[in-house]
Design a protein around this motif. Structure first.
Motif, PDB file in Angstrom:
ATOM      1  N   ASP A   1     -18.755  -1.271  33.325  1.00 20.27           N
ATOM      2  CA  ASP A   1     -18.786  -1.860  31.984  1.00 20.27           C
ATOM      3  C   ASP A   1     -19.293  -3.300  32.041  1.00 20.27           C
ATOM      4  OD1 ASP A   1     -18.440  -2.590  29.369  1.00 20.27           O
ATOM      5  OD2 ASP A   1     -16.406  -1.809  29.196  1.00 20.27           O
ATOM      6  N   LEU A   2     -20.421  -3.541  31.375  1.00 20.71           N
ATOM      7  CA  LEU A   2     -21.046  -4.867  31.351  1.00 20.71           C
ATOM      8  C   LEU A   2     -21.021  -5.470  29.949  1.00 20.71           C
ATOM      9  CD1 LEU A   2     -24.152  -3.897  33.524  1.00 20.71           C
ATOM     10  CD2 LEU A   2     -22.072  -5.033  34.314  1.00 20.71           C
ATOM     11  N   THR A   3     -20.172  -4.923  29.079  1.00 22.75           N
ATOM     12  CA  THR A   3     -20.176  -5.332  27.673  1.00 22.75           C
ATOM     13  C   THR A   3     -19.831  -6.811  27.493  1.00 22.75           C
ATOM     14  OG1 THR A   3     -19.508  -3.094  27.057  1.00 22.75           O
ATOM     15  CG2 THR A   3     -19.242  -4.808  25.399  1.00 22.75           C
ATOM     16  N   ALA A   4     -18.758  -7.255  28.149  1.00 20.53           N
ATOM     17  CA  ALA A   4     -18.331  -8.654  27.979  1.00 20.53           C
ATOM     18  C   ALA A   4     -19.431  -9.606  28.431  1.00 20.53           C
ATOM     19  CB  ALA A   4     -17.046  -8.900  28.767  1.00 20.53           C
ATOM     20  N   LYS A   5     -20.077  -9.255  29.526  1.00 14.11           N
ATOM     21  CA  LYS A   5     -21.155 -10.100  30.045  1.00 14.11           C
ATOM     22  C   LYS A   5     -22.321 -10.152  29.056  1.00 14.11           C
ATOM     23  CE  LYS A   5     -23.021 -11.026  34.625  1.00 14.11           C
ATOM     24  NZ  LYS A   5     -23.101 -10.526  36.028  1.00 14.11           N
TER      25      LYS A   5
ATOM     26  N   THR B   1     -21.932  -1.906  23.236  1.00 11.38           N
ATOM     27  CA  THR B   1     -21.495  -1.768  24.623  1.00 11.38           C
ATOM     28  C   THR B   1     -22.707  -1.679  25.541  1.00 11.38           C
ATOM     29  OG1 THR B   1     -21.390   0.651  24.489  1.00 11.38           O
ATOM     30  CG2 THR B   1     -19.365  -0.553  23.986  1.00 11.38           C
ATOM     31  N   VAL B   2     -22.518  -2.142  26.789  1.00  7.67           N
ATOM     32  CA  VAL B   2     -23.552  -2.054  27.818  1.00  7.67           C
ATOM     33  C   VAL B   2     -22.868  -1.595  29.102  1.00  7.67           C
ATOM     34  CG1 VAL B   2     -25.329  -3.279  29.128  1.00  7.67           C
ATOM     35  CG2 VAL B   2     -24.823  -3.969  26.773  1.00  7.67           C
ATOM     36  N   GLY B   3     -23.526  -0.727  29.835  1.00 10.98           N
ATOM     37  CA  GLY B   3     -22.934  -0.287  31.092  1.00 10.98           C
ATOM     38  C   GLY B   3     -23.901   0.516  31.933  1.00 10.98           C
TER      39      GLY B   3
ATOM     40  N   ASN C   1     -28.586   4.671  21.164  1.00 13.05           N
ATOM     41  CA  ASN C   1     -28.408   4.490  22.599  1.00 13.05           C
ATOM     42  C   ASN C   1     -29.767   4.275  23.264  1.00 13.05           C
ATOM     43  OD1 ASN C   1     -27.297   6.615  25.344  1.00 13.05           O
ATOM     44  ND2 ASN C   1     -27.230   4.410  25.185  1.00 13.05           N
ATOM     45  N   ALA C   2     -29.930   3.105  23.888  1.00 13.28           N
ATOM     46  CA  ALA C   2     -31.149   2.801  24.641  1.00 13.28           C
ATOM     47  C   ALA C   2     -30.846   2.931  26.126  1.00 13.28           C
ATOM     48  CB  ALA C   2     -31.634   1.387  24.326  1.00 13.28           C
ATOM     49  N   VAL C   3     -31.709   3.651  26.850  1.00 15.45           N
ATOM     50  CA  VAL C   3     -31.450   3.928  28.262  1.00 15.45           C
ATOM     51  C   VAL C   3     -32.695   3.655  29.099  1.00 15.45           C
ATOM     52  CG1 VAL C   3     -29.671   5.646  27.774  1.00 15.45           C
ATOM     53  CG2 VAL C   3     -32.059   6.370  27.981  1.00 15.45           C
TER      54      VAL C   3
ATOM     55  N   PHE D   1     -29.265   1.139  33.377  1.00 14.72           N
ATOM     56  CA  PHE D   1     -28.690   0.517  32.191  1.00 14.72           C
ATOM     57  C   PHE D   1     -28.636   1.489  31.004  1.00 14.72           C
ATOM     58  CE2 PHE D   1     -30.110  -3.711  33.987  1.00 14.72           C
ATOM     59  CZ  PHE D   1     -28.852  -4.281  34.022  1.00 14.72           C
ATOM     60  N   SER D   2     -27.554   1.379  30.268  1.00 11.47           N
ATOM     61  CA  SER D   2     -27.405   2.100  29.007  1.00 11.47           C
ATOM     62  C   SER D   2     -26.805   1.135  27.988  1.00 11.47           C
ATOM     63  CB  SER D   2     -26.505   3.313  29.189  1.00 11.47           C
ATOM     64  OG  SER D   2     -26.374   4.023  27.980  1.00 11.47           O
ATOM     65  N   VAL D   3     -27.443   1.035  26.825  1.00 12.28           N
ATOM     66  CA  VAL D   3     -27.017   0.090  25.785  1.00 12.28           C
ATOM     67  C   VAL D   3     -26.733   0.865  24.501  1.00 12.28           C
ATOM     68  CG1 VAL D   3     -27.624  -1.954  24.449  1.00 12.28           C
ATOM     69  CG2 VAL D   3     -28.497  -1.691  26.786  1.00 12.28           C
ATOM     70  N   GLN D   4     -25.580   0.624  23.947  1.00 14.44           N
ATOM     71  CA  GLN D   4     -25.239   1.210  22.648  1.00 14.44           C
ATOM     72  C   GLN D   4     -25.277   0.097  21.606  1.00 14.44           C
ATOM     73  OE1 GLN D   4     -21.212   2.851  22.001  1.00 14.44           O
ATOM     74  NE2 GLN D   4     -22.209   4.806  21.583  1.00 14.44           N
TER      75      GLN D   4
END
Length: 530
Positions: free
Chosen positions: A510-514, A482-484, A381-383, A369-372
């Motif tokens: 890309d998991l942003t919408a979720k 964003t998440v992905g 950015n969290a990873v 996982f990577s989260v912006q």
């Protein structure tokens, strides 16, 4: 002939290396390989590491293969000598050199370039007192220099330099220091076979240490070195992927490095080493080698490939075969699982970063996982892929890892930062370069700070496939942009990492919408069948 793959790959890099070289005998920077310094004039000092490029030229001069336009070209001798003399004249009075900032006195750059200069001097049969005097100054400095961080490959390089120069000058001046460094190298080998590189095991730099130790053993046979090499090669045999690629983001330093020369030398008495190289050659033939053709790192693999070609062992063993089963390197934090037609390479100490192969081909590369997200005015950015201590569960058919995300290291240089660094290094910093290096390592490489997200990754073997369930829990999803999940994300500064390799042609998941559909404290869940 198969071995010519090594030579052809390396010779293809020589035109670029010559483009990096100032080849004008009337230029004040004649022999400098740092084009950013002598041509573009966008930096204010030359990188000492660049002078390592004399060795690819010297080896190309001696490489007799079809379509090698550099074979026995007399001008290469002039350019190699000019490169060695520029290394001498651009060095500090004590023989040290800089790599990334003034007065850095970089141990790695000094060792790599000294090794290249010594080997090139001998290969081209030079006779130059100025060069020899420079070799002595640099060896004296290296013998007594102790850098911050545990980088076994640097220590092995220094041992090799001291051994080679002692032989060249017929002296035992550095014998005590050589012995002490060798003891350090051997003591830094983990019981699992790998050599320490910053925070753990990096299979790529592991092969460079093997390359150095193999030459050391060739020059001065030592049963302890042979025992270390045997253990190291057996471990490397576990990391060569079924498609012939090697290493990646599941390693401590995120590299795809592969230095083949040591395996040819060790292969004279340990066939496994030749099996590893043969597997790598299959990947090289299929275009799976990483690209190292940038201005700073093009040299390492070029000269090592040419040495592997030169010392190639004609008689080859049967192809490498590894039985199914699970190898858990607990100290390294890496688990390798082979079953049915799959091979899984999983970094448990990096939150479950993995590569999965099926039927000999890469099917998934996953760096977690990577989260912006925005925090105040900052975009951060969290990873989940930083080295750390995680809760781990390993069973026969189940592997699970969970823990907290960390903040990615994304520090960039700004004009103000560069000005401050220059002022510091031109004043007090020049007297404490190791302290500056240690501070930069802490800022860019080692350690991590926790981010407000927790992950849980679970792999289960069911019906001939790995079933993967990922969970990401946030204290709040507010501010998340964003998440992905990417195939090749890394978040520490390592010179030899972030190179392109064909396995990285996987799309960003890309998991942003979720994520944005979730309320506070709800958990993002992703299920995949691999």
């Amino acid at each position: 002939m198969t071995k010519d793959l090594f030579a052809r790959e390396a010779i293809a890099q020589i035109p670029k290396i010559l483009t990096l070289l100032d080849r004008n005998p009337h230029s004040p920077t004649y022999g400098c390989f740092d084009r950013n310094f002598w041509q573009y004039k966008i930096i204010d000092f030359p990188s000492g590491m660049s002078q390592e490029f004399v060795l690819p030229l010297a080896l190309a001069y001696h490489t007799d293969i079809p379509d090698n336009p550099f074979y026995q070209q007399p001008v290469l001798r002039d350019w190699v000598e000019a490169g060695i003399l520029y290394a001498a004249r651009s060095a500090h009075p004590d023989g040290s050199c800089d790599d990334y900032f003034p007065f850095e006195r970089a141990g790695g750059a000094a060792a790599f370039s000294l090794l290249a200069c010594i080997d090139s001097y001998k290969l081209m049969d030079l006779n130059n007192p100025e060069a020899l005097a420079f070799f002595e100054r640099r060896a004296n400095w290296l013998a007594h220099h102790h850098e911050s961080g545990q980088l076994t490959n640097h220590q092995a390089l220094i041992v090799l330099c001291l051994e080679l120069l002692g032989n060249l000058l017929n002296t035992s001046r550095w014998e005590q220091e050589r012995v002490e460094r060798l003891e350090r190298v051997l003591s830094w080998q983990n019981s699992e076979g790998w050599f320490q590189e910053y925070e753990g095991c990096d299979p790529g730099y592991h092969t460079l240490t093997i390359s150095c130790l193999a030459r050391i053993d060739q020059l001065r046979p030592d049963p302890r070195v042979k025992a270390a090499l045997s253990k190291a090669v057996d471990l490397a045999a576990q990391f060569i992927h079924p498609d012939g690629s090697y290493g990646g983001e599941y390693a401590s330093r995120n590299t795809y490095n592969f230095f083949p020369h040591g395996f040819e030398l060790v292969g004279r008495w340990l066939p496994t080493a030749l099996q590893i190289n043969d597997q790598f050659l299959r990947g090289l033939k299929d275009g799976l080698a990483p690209c190292y053709a940038d201005d700073h790192i093009i040299g390492h693999h070029t000269w090592n490939y040419l040495l592997a070609w030169r010392d190639f062992v004609p008689e080859r063993p049967v192809p490498l075969s590894r039985p199914p089963g699970q190898l858990w390197l607990k100290n390294a934090g890496i688990l390798i699982d082979r079953r049915a037609t799959t091979e899984l390479y999983l970094a448990l100490n990096k939150g479950g970063v993995f590569k999965l192969f099926r039927d000999g081909k890469l099917v998934v590369s996953d760096t977690q996982f990577s989260v912006q997200l925005t925090q105040g005015r900052q975009l951060k950015n969290a990873v989940a892929h930083l080295v750390g201590t995680y809760e781990i569960e390993v069973g026969e058919d189940t592997i699970a890892v969970q823990g907290q995300l960390g903040w990615a290291k994304q520090k960039q240089m700004t004009p103000l930062n560069l000005m401050i660094l220059r002022v510091v290094m031109l004043t007090v910093g020049r007297f404490f370069p190791n302290l500056i290096r240690k501070l930069l390592q802490k800022m860019l490489i080692t350690g991590k700070k926790p981010a407000p997200f927790r992950f849980y990754r679970r792999l289960e073997w069911r019906n001939g496939r790995w079933q993967l369930n990922d969970y990401l829990k946030a204290e709040s999803w507010q501010g998340v942009q964003t998440v992905g999940i990417g195939s090749d994300q890394t978040s520490i500064y390592v010179v030899m990492s972030r190179t392109f390799q064909r396995g990285q042609l996987q799309p960003w998941l890309d998991l942003t919408a979720k994520a944005k559909s979730l309320s506070s404290r709800e958990t993002l869940h992703l299920e995949r069948s691999l």
